[in-house]
Design a protein around this motif. Structure first.
Motif, PDB file in Angstrom:
ATOM      1  N   GLY A  58       0.824  -1.197   0.000  1.00 21.32           N
ATOM      2  CA  GLY A  58       0.000   0.000   0.000  1.00 21.32           C
ATOM      3  C   GLY A  58       0.855   1.241   0.000  1.00 21.32           C
ATOM      4  O   GLY A  58       2.094   1.181  -0.072  1.00 21.32           O
ATOM      5  N   TYR A  59       0.173   2.377   0.087  1.00 21.48           N
ATOM      6  CA  TYR A  59       0.862   3.661   0.034  1.00 21.48           C
ATOM      7  C   TYR A  59       0.048   4.637   0.878  1.00 21.48           C
ATOM      8  O   TYR A  59      -1.146   4.843   0.616  1.00 21.48           O
ATOM      9  N   PRO A  60       0.654   5.251   1.884  1.00 26.49           N
ATOM     10  CA  PRO A  60      -0.119   6.171   2.732  1.00 26.49           C
ATOM     11  C   PRO A  60      -0.440   7.473   2.013  1.00 26.49           C
ATOM     12  O   PRO A  60       0.307   7.915   1.140  1.00 26.49           O
ATOM     13  N   SER A  61      -1.556   8.066   2.385  1.00 23.80           N
ATOM     14  CA  SER A  61      -1.909   9.387   1.844  1.00 23.80           C
ATOM     15  C   SER A  61      -1.453  10.503   2.781  1.00 23.80           C
ATOM     16  O   SER A  61      -1.482  11.677   2.414  1.00 23.80           O
ATOM     17  N   TYR A  62      -1.035  10.129   3.985  1.00 25.03           N
ATOM     18  CA  TYR A  62      -0.498  11.084   4.956  1.00 25.03           C
ATOM     19  C   TYR A  62       0.358  10.311   5.941  1.00 25.03           C
ATOM     20  O   TYR A  62       0.014   9.189   6.337  1.00 25.03           O
ATOM     21  N   ASN A  63       1.493  10.885   6.323  1.00 23.49           N
ATOM     22  CA  ASN A  63       2.369  10.281   7.325  1.00 23.49           C
ATOM     23  C   ASN A  63       2.474  11.197   8.535  1.00 23.49           C
ATOM     24  O   ASN A  63       3.047  12.294   8.452  1.00 23.49           O
ATOM     25  N   ASP A  64       1.904  10.756   9.637  1.00 23.02           N
ATOM     26  CA  ASP A  64       2.096  11.455  10.899  1.00 23.02           C
ATOM     27  C   ASP A  64       3.592  11.416  11.240  1.00 23.02           C
ATOM     28  O   ASP A  64       4.270  10.424  10.973  1.00 23.02           O
ATOM     29  N   PRO A  65       4.147  12.480  11.815  1.00 22.96           N
ATOM     30  CA  PRO A  65       5.573  12.470  12.170  1.00 22.96           C
ATOM     31  C   PRO A  65       5.973  11.298  13.062  1.00 22.96           C
ATOM     32  O   PRO A  65       7.141  10.909  13.099  1.00 22.96           O
ATOM     33  N   ARG A  66       5.007  10.720  13.773  1.00 19.18           N
ATOM     34  CA  ARG A  66       5.309   9.585  14.650  1.00 19.18           C
ATOM     35  C   ARG A  66       5.156   8.240  13.946  1.00 19.18           C
ATOM     36  O   ARG A  66       5.369   7.191  14.560  1.00 19.18           O
ATOM     37  N   SER A  67       4.790   8.247  12.678  1.00 18.90           N
ATOM     38  CA  SER A  67       4.555   6.998  11.950  1.00 18.90           C
ATOM     39  C   SER A  67       5.836   6.177  11.853  1.00 18.90           C
ATOM     40  O   SER A  67       6.934   6.725  11.705  1.00 18.90           O
ATOM     41  N   ARG A  68       5.671   4.881  11.934  1.00 13.55           N
ATOM     42  CA  ARG A  68       6.799   3.968  11.799  1.00 13.55           C
ATOM     43  C   ARG A  68       6.495   2.858  10.796  1.00 13.55           C
ATOM     44  O   ARG A  68       7.253   1.911  10.664  1.00 13.55           O
ATOM     45  N   GLY A  69       5.398   2.954  10.086  1.00 15.47           N
ATOM     46  CA  GLY A  69       5.014   1.917   9.147  1.00 15.47           C
ATOM     47  C   GLY A  69       5.777   2.005   7.840  1.00 15.47           C
ATOM     48  O   GLY A  69       6.661   2.856   7.650  1.00 15.47           O
ATOM     49  N   ALA A  70       5.433   1.132   6.910  1.00 16.68           N
ATOM     50  CA  ALA A  70       6.086   1.103   5.605  1.00 16.68           C
ATOM     51  C   ALA A  70       5.911   2.444   4.898  1.00 16.68           C
ATOM     52  O   ALA A  70       4.835   3.036   4.910  1.00 16.68           O
ATOM     53  N   LEU A  71       6.996   2.943   4.314  1.00 16.42           N
ATOM     54  CA  LEU A  71       7.028   4.204   3.564  1.00 16.42           C
ATOM     55  C   LEU A  71       6.733   5.414   4.449  1.00 16.42           C
ATOM     56  O   LEU A  71       6.354   6.473   3.958  1.00 16.42           O
TER      57      LEU A  71
END
Length: 486
Positions: free
Chosen positions: A265-278
């Motif tokens: 998948g591909y995120p549409s937004y990344n929270d600064p705390r995100s640690r997931g793929a991409l």
């Protein structure tokens, strides 16, 4: 359907190039699709209550996809030793099955009731994460009882059962040597499924291609029918060759083993705390829809894959509930559809039923002195061909980095044998849902974008499009998109 910003930007850019649509796709919500396609949708994390299924079920059904991936939630199901309550999962499985959507079930994760070393597993209380129940005999016995109960309970409603999720990821198996306990789990689980449900299909799982190779070399193909891998990369076309070559190699080791992509998948937004793929990428909804269209097209073209699952249906919470991940095609704020939802919905309708890769596509560019594109740009265009119900259709796009820039060009194309297999060709834009004419299959000017456009016969989309009739099109064909010699 209201035009989303991504679609509006591309519609305007293509219009500025002089292309005039002759029709548009209708609202696809009520238009049925044929089962049996390769597309699947990720519905993971319901076992830990990280999102709610009921409010968005109608949207999931309207996509037109006939397979979804679920996780079974042992710890949620057996909260008292020996008592299995599958009612929470029945409330998900039954509506899906009634809607003609086939779930495949990942049997996971552990259960703190049977963990003899709870201090070893920091996330044990969250759905049994990290705990592979194979160390002690009591753990193994409890797991086998659970597997037998789950397969017995869902027999007839679910036919595909996956053993665990991403054992090569620390969150789901804390042991650094994950492969040995996972192989033990596969050898323990597979015979139970075979005994309870001989017709069932059994799936193993890893997060990476390297881990997949490791398991295949260890003989996982002797215990399962399919291996499902999860692989996230920002450039879909780079994944295509790597995945195809890897699977071709592994089929020499395990010729009976089939392969699925269980997540990407591909995120549409990344929270600064995100640690997931991409999670390190600066992503947007426009980038996400381009990725969906390009990534799934590559997997449709890859004849080594029997299934590809887009991750995810919804913007779910991280299991620690400190951040929300935005891989979903449905927004969590108001249960509204992202641009990626609409792109995925078009693909589900184009690639329903049995669609095969057509390995020798005839669609190609024309190298002309007066071309608006350089030779290098023309050579970089990616073409793909497909066969569906004895009809051939094509896709083409510029495989540049997925970004926010609106990339739209005019390109001269040719498809000289069109008359026999495609008597009334048109071009479909899955982002804008606009349909454009093909003026002359020998030489015609076409829009080109950094996501796939499709050349197909009108008959393939007549049931889901509003198109001008042949008489109305005559004027358009003489005035739009033709190649003019200087």
């Amino acid at each position: 359907m209201n035009t989303h910003p991504s679609a509006a930007a591309y519609r305007d850019a293509i219009s500025a190039l002089g292309f005039v649509p002759i029709g548009k796709l209708r609202d696809l919500d009520g238009i049925p699709t044929i089962p049996g396609g390769k597309l699947c949708l990720g519905m993971e994390c319901l076992d830990r209550g990280l999102w709610e299924f009921e409010p968005v079920f109608d949207l999931i059904r309207s996509l037109g996809i006939h397979r979804v991936r679920l996780q079974s939630g042992w710890q949620r199901t057996e909260q008292v030793k020996g008592v299995y309550d599958f009612s929470w999962l029945d409330r998900i499985v039954d509506p899906l099955v009634e809607a003609g959507i086939e779930p495949f079930l990942s049997l996971s994760f552990g259960n703190q009731l049977y963990c003899t070393q709870p201090e070893k597993y920091p996330n044990l209380h969250i759905g049994g994460l990290g705990f592979l129940p194979v160390t002690q005999e009591s753990e193994r016995e409890a797991w086998t009882r659970y597997v037998e109960a789950a397969v017995t309970h869902f027999k007839g409603r679910i036919t595909h059962f996956e053993i665990w999720n991403e054992p090569d990821v620390t969150a789901f198996c804390v042991d650094s040597d994950w492969s040995t306990p996972y192989m033990e789990l596969a050898k323990l689980t597979s015979p139970i499924i075979r005994r309870v449900y001989p017709e069932a299909v059994i799936i193993s799982c890893t997060a990476t291609l390297a881990a997949m190779q490791q398991l295949v070399e260890m003989g996982v193909g002797d215990w399962v029918d399919i291996h499902s891998f999860h692989y996230y990369r920002p450039l879909p076309e780079a994944m295509y060759g790597e995945v195809k070559n890897k699977i071709s190699h592994l089929k020499k080791i395990a010729p009976k083993l089939r392969f699925w992509r269980g997540e990407a998948g591909y995120p549409s937004y990344n929270d600064p705390r995100s640690r997931g793929a991409l999670s390190a990428l600066p992503v947007t909804e426009m980038q996400q829809v381009k990725f969906v269209l390009r990534h799934l097209l590559c997997d449709m073209e890859n004849d080594e894959l029997d299934c590809t699952s887009y991750f995810h249906a919804y913007d779910f919470e991280h299991f620690l509930k400190i951040v929300r991940y935005h891989y979903g095609v449905i927004r969590h704020e108001d249960h509204s559809r992202k641009p990626s939802y609409y792109g995925l919905q078009v693909l589900a309708h184009l690639f329903d039923g049995k669609v095969e890769n057509c390995p020798d596509p005839k669609l190609s560019f024309i190298f002309r002195r007066d071309s608006e594109m350089s030779g290098e740009e023309l050579l970089s265009i990616r073409f793909a061909g497909f066969r569906k119900n004895d009809q051939i259709f094509y896709a083409y796009h510029l495989p540049v980095s997925v970004g926010d820039e609106v990339i739209a060009r005019r390109v001269p194309l040719t498809l000289p044998f069109l008359g026999d297999v495609m008597p009334d060709p048109v071009i479909l834009d899955p982002m804008t849902r606009e349909i454009y004419p093909v003026t002359d299959p020998v030489e015609f000017m076409a829009p080109l974008t950094d996501y796939p456009l499709f050349v197909l016969d009108r008959s393939m989309i007549d049931h889901m499009a509003d198109l001008e009739d042949s008489a109305e099109r005559t004027h358009t064909l003489h005035h739009v998109g033709q190649i003019v010699e200087e």
